[in-house]
Enzyme design. Structure first.
Site, mmCIF file in Angstrom:
data_model
loop_
_atom_site.group_PDB
_atom_site.id
_atom_site.type_symbol
_atom_site.label_atom_id
_atom_site.label_comp_id
_atom_site.label_asym_id
_atom_site.label_seq_id
_atom_site.Cartn_x
_atom_site.Cartn_y
_atom_site.Cartn_z
ATOM 1 N N SER A 156 0.464 -8.967 0.854
ATOM 2 C CA SER A 156 -0.994 -8.952 0.955
ATOM 3 C C SER A 156 -1.375 -8.948 2.430
ATOM 4 C CB SER A 156 -1.565 -10.209 0.293
ATOM 5 O OG SER A 156 -2.912 -10.388 0.680
ATOM 6 N N SER A 157 -2.464 -8.270 2.744
ATOM 7 C CA SER A 157 -2.953 -8.277 4.132
ATOM 8 C C SER A 157 -3.253 -9.704 4.567
ATOM 9 C CB SER A 157 -4.227 -7.437 4.243
ATOM 10 O OG SER A 157 -4.019 -6.177 3.648
ATOM 11 N N GLN A 205 -17.999 -6.549 -0.986
ATOM 12 C CA GLN A 205 -17.131 -7.320 -1.868
ATOM 13 C C GLN A 205 -16.608 -8.607 -1.244
ATOM 14 O OE1 GLN A 205 -14.256 -3.986 -2.283
ATOM 15 N NE2 GLN A 205 -12.679 -5.546 -2.053
ATOM 16 N N ASP A 260 -3.875 -7.083 -8.092
ATOM 17 C CA ASP A 260 -5.280 -7.436 -8.316
ATOM 18 C C ASP A 260 -5.625 -7.022 -9.749
ATOM 19 O OD1 ASP A 260 -6.054 -8.240 -5.459
ATOM 20 O OD2 ASP A 260 -5.085 -6.307 -5.180
ATOM 21 N N HIS A 268 0.830 -1.210 0.000
ATOM 22 C CA HIS A 268 0.000 0.000 0.000
ATOM 23 C C HIS A 268 0.863 1.257 0.000
ATOM 24 C CE1 HIS A 268 -2.746 -2.937 2.193
ATOM 25 N NE2 HIS A 268 -3.515 -2.549 1.198
ATOM 26 N N GLN A 325 -9.127 -6.191 -11.019
ATOM 27 C CA GLN A 325 -9.617 -5.018 -10.281
ATOM 28 C C GLN A 325 -9.142 -3.719 -10.934
ATOM 29 O OE1 GLN A 325 -10.109 -4.728 -5.874
ATOM 30 N NE2 GLN A 325 -8.144 -3.706 -5.987
HETATM 31 P P1 AMP Z 1 -6.572 -3.772 -0.324
HETATM 32 O O1 AMP Z 1 -6.411 -3.000 0.940
HETATM 33 O O2 AMP Z 1 -6.079 -5.185 -0.228
HETATM 34 O O3 AMP Z 1 -7.945 -3.650 -0.910
HETATM 35 O O4 AMP Z 1 -5.586 -3.102 -1.367
HETATM 36 C C1 AMP Z 1 -5.672 -1.728 -1.649
HETATM 37 C C2 AMP Z 1 -4.858 -1.456 -2.890
HETATM 38 O O5 AMP Z 1 -3.500 -1.814 -2.661
HETATM 39 C C3 AMP Z 1 -5.343 -2.269 -4.103
HETATM 40 O O6 AMP Z 1 -5.284 -1.443 -5.260
HETATM 41 C C4 AMP Z 1 -4.329 -3.379 -4.162
HETATM 42 O O7 AMP Z 1 -4.165 -3.901 -5.471
HETATM 43 C C5 AMP Z 1 -3.083 -2.660 -3.699
HETATM 44 N N1 AMP Z 1 -2.087 -3.627 -3.225
HETATM 45 C C6 AMP Z 1 -2.260 -4.574 -2.271
HETATM 46 N N2 AMP Z 1 -1.153 -5.325 -2.155
HETATM 47 C C7 AMP Z 1 -0.265 -4.846 -3.059
HETATM 48 C C8 AMP Z 1 1.058 -5.206 -3.450
HETATM 49 N N3 AMP Z 1 1.696 -6.221 -2.874
HETATM 50 N N4 AMP Z 1 1.672 -4.488 -4.418
HETATM 51 C C9 AMP Z 1 1.018 -3.461 -5.023
HETATM 52 N N5 AMP Z 1 -0.228 -3.077 -4.697
HETATM 53 C C10 AMP Z 1 -0.864 -3.754 -3.740
#
Ligand code: AMP
Length: 289
Positions: free
Chosen positions: A190-191, A62, A156, A38, A159
């Site tokens: 990833s979270s 979602q 993603d 992020h 997305q």
């Molecule tokens: P999320 O909080 O998981 O919904 O992610 C929020 C944004 O951060 C989304 O656009 C994700 O694609 C992006 N994101 C999450 N993990 C990564 C990563 N490892 N590298 C780049 N972008 C990320």
């Protein structure tokens, strides 16, 4: 100093005021539980805009599984502290009712946005309705902040394509895709990685190995999506990853089904479950690393 705003109305007013002063706004939609992936998006937005805003909202529209929604880590204050260190000017959150007034906080009362043709296939097969819920909140976030640019991670993949369609339809937000941030060994940040044990973290590296196998095959001249997918499945097959899909698509001409003929451009995509963590990742095959 970061502004912490706990309703979309306050965020709308803040953004309108900044826009009124002639400042450009970059928005990063997130669900919190923030990590370096992020923060990369935040830094990029800070380079390209006068002001950076991050939304933190665990979007119930979602989620397919109630347990996944309930277990999602929520800590707005902790996330805002971290965002302040990475160049974010304003972080905002809100409730479902605040984002969709009149819904009484009930999912069935929220009018949905059509996610468009890029929702077809792969993720949609395993997470029906996910992209409709995602497009619905993305459109609402764009309407609240009216950002000049919004930043999404290519991790993603579908997305990003859907958010780009939402941005084009609204006509005032350009959606920027940002490269995937990885841990050593190639695991995409990833979270949901928080749910992996130490040994599962090692096992999860098979995803990146499989993606690289497809890219290696591509570099020898193979362009048939079925053959490229088979190379990934060969790598994945002995691993404990419960594979949902391992597929190849044309990144610039999305199709739900596997393309019939050889490709000029390719992206390899994998999703699977390891314990309670659902992991997804992808790799462009036609870009030199
Ligand atoms: P999320 O909080 O998981 O919904 O992610 C929020 C944004 O951060 C989304 O656009 C994700 O694609 C992006 N994101 C999450 N993990 C990564 C990563 N490892 N590298 C780049 N972008 C990320």
């Amino acid at each position: 100093m970061i502004h912490r705003l706990d309703t979309p109305d306050l965020a709308r007013a803040w953004c309108a005021e900044e826009r009124g002063r002639g400042r450009s706004i970059g928005l990063i939609p997130t669900m919190g539980a923030l990590h370096e992936g992020h923060f990369g998006l935040v830094r990029r937005a800070a380079e390209e805009n006068d002001r950076v805003s991050v939304s933190v909202f665990v979007n119930p529209l979602q989620f397919n599984k109630a347990a996944d929604f309930e277990d999602y880590r929520r800590d707005f204050d902790g996330d805002a502290d971290l965002l302040a260190e990475h160049g974010c000017d304003m972080a905002f959150t809100g409730t479902l009712e605040q984002f969709f007034p009149g819904s009484e906080g009930l999912l069935e009362n929220v009018p949905r946005v059509d996610p468009g043709p890029c929702a077809a296939g792969l993720e949609d097969v395993y997470r029906p309705g996910h992209f409709e819920g995602m497009a619905t909140i993305v459109q609402r976030l764009f309407e609240v902040a009216r950002p000049d640019r919004a930043y999404f991670g290519w991790k993603d993949f579908q997305q990003v394509l859907i958010a780009q369609d939402v941005g084009r339809r609204l006509g005032y937000t350009e959606v920027v895709g940002c490269s995937t941030s990885r841990e050593a060994g190639g695991l995409a940040r990833s979270s949901r990685n928080e749910r992996l044990s130490d040994s599962q973290r090692v096992e999860a590296l098979v995803i990146h190995r499989a993606l690289c196998a497809a890219r290696d095959l591509w570099s020898t001249g193979e362009r048939r999506p079925g053959e490229l997918a088979a190379a990934m499945r060969n790598v994945l097959e002995p691993s404990p990853l419960d594979v949902e899909y391992a597929a190849v698509r044309d990144p610039e001409s999305w199709t739900g089904e596997e393309p019939a003929g050889p490709l000029e451009r390719g992206v390899a995509l994998i999703a699977g479950n390891l314990g309670t963590a659902r992991l997804i990742d992808n790799l462009r095959l036609d870009e030199v690393p």
